[in-house]
Design an enzyme around this catalytic site. Sequence first.
Site, PDB file in Angstrom:
ATOM      1  N   ASP A   1      -1.780   2.221  -4.982  1.00 35.29           N
ATOM      2  CA  ASP A   1      -3.049   2.701  -4.431  1.00 35.29           C
ATOM      3  C   ASP A   1      -4.143   1.661  -4.658  1.00 35.29           C
ATOM      4  O   ASP A   1      -4.110   0.892  -5.633  1.00 35.29           O
ATOM      5  CB  ASP A   1      -3.453   4.019  -5.085  1.00 35.29           C
ATOM      6  CG  ASP A   1      -2.477   5.143  -4.771  1.00 35.29           C
ATOM      7  OD1 ASP A   1      -1.855   5.093  -3.687  1.00 35.29           O
ATOM      8  OD2 ASP A   1      -2.337   6.062  -5.603  1.00 35.29           O
TER       9      ASP A   1
ATOM     10  N   HIS B   1       0.811  -1.214   0.000  1.00 35.91           N
ATOM     11  CA  HIS B   1       0.000   0.000   0.000  1.00 35.91           C
ATOM     12  C   HIS B   1       0.851   1.273   0.000  1.00 35.91           C
ATOM     13  O   HIS B   1       0.324   2.374  -0.221  1.00 35.91           O
ATOM     14  CB  HIS B   1      -0.941   0.005   1.213  1.00 35.91           C
ATOM     15  CG  HIS B   1      -2.273   0.616   0.925  1.00 35.91           C
ATOM     16  ND1 HIS B   1      -2.472   1.557  -0.078  1.00 35.91           N
ATOM     17  CD2 HIS B   1      -3.500   0.419   1.482  1.00 35.91           C
ATOM     18  CE1 HIS B   1      -3.733   1.909  -0.108  1.00 35.91           C
ATOM     19  NE2 HIS B   1      -4.389   1.242   0.825  1.00 35.91           N
TER      20      HIS B   1
END
Length: 457
Positions: free
Chosen positions: A431, A427
């Site tokens: 995205d 992450h």
Amino acid sequence: MTEYVFKLPDLGEGTVEAEIVEWHVKPGDEVKEGDIIVDVMTEKANVEVPAPEDGKVLRTSGEPGEIVAVGSELIALETKAKAPRRRRGAEAEPEPEPEAAGKTADVETDDTSERAESPSAEEPEGAAETADRASAEQASADEASDDATSGDEEPARQTPSRSERVITSPAIRRRAKEAGIDLYEVSGSGPRGRILRRDLEAALEGGSGTRQARRVDGDTGSATDRDDIEEIKVIGVRRVIAERMSQSKREIPHFAYVEEIDVTELEALRRHLNQSHERRLTVLPFIAAGLIRALADFPQCNARFDSERGVIQRFKAIHLGIATQTPDGLKVPVVHDAHGFDLWRLADEITRVAEAARDGKASRGELSGSTITITSLGRMGGIVTTPVINYPEVGIIGVNKAVERPVVLDGQIRVRTMMNLSSSFDHRFVDGFDAAAMIQQVKSLLEHPATLFLPSP
């Protein structure tokens, strides 16, 4: 008589230490030059180290699981009264000549994954050549054995006597040790009675081709009670796997995304192709082809993070890792430049590298350099998984099993073949929107499989 101290040799460029995996000798044993004395494991490969001289073992250094530095004492032998060989310029404790240390070129190796290494990295002059040449020798031996069994006659099997050393690979030794199998009770079908993987599997199953392989418990050979606790030291390949998994979960903030895919049309195409071709296709090459196609629009997912330099490396080439379960644990062989293959070549390469990893014949290059990984449990794939990212990559795709079930399609209930793709991403650099969009594109390609064969727009 003279004390001869043999130090851990340099097993390859950049190697500074090695882990003791298993000693094959103990103090008091007599050894001949070339006898295997110890298995060690570097970051590059498992290596069997041969005795540099004839002699009697006085002492050994390091227990299994301990790390020994290159140049430190490995074993001391009592040899005949002759001047010990010294390296040129040595003034203190005698060391073996380069050719003595270089005997590791004749040993067998079992490569492990060096995942953080770039696919363009140069091969070390020592350990890499050792691994490659030994793997080639092992492959030749196994092929010769397989050729011998291709006819109607069963190959001649030999069982080593207690005075001889069992001839087999480090991987098979470890697996036999973990299973409590005495290799002296296993008949080898390979050259010179070499114990091959199939021989050990037959022993584990109690099948033909073995002299009733017995399980041993310590020195007594007695059966253990159900309430006993077995302690297994985490060493070798299993230790490396544990470290990699811990590093991945510790350093990478994972997030998961799961998408349902209707693979009814894909399965129909796959069955049609398998009926008209001799080669059989699984669903994995189709998923790989869809992923490769989608990654062209999502380069941020085909990347690796160099934490030491603080740099994200996005690759134009796609080096596809294929997570593969082996007798030594999980390995990730790599289909390099997978973007350049058609469906059939991609299928062949996936099969080839996976089989090489399972057989312990994969080279170091075939076990490193992946930019994104696919993992699948096949028919055991379950409904949903949360795969752990293959550090230092930023994404991994998990394939779950395909099942027939009723779904609503065009307002009607129909039976369709459905499958989930479970993915994990880093992450920090991917995205959630981009990850979902990429998996959605893979979904579209697989649900309309003809698009896999169209030229890129």
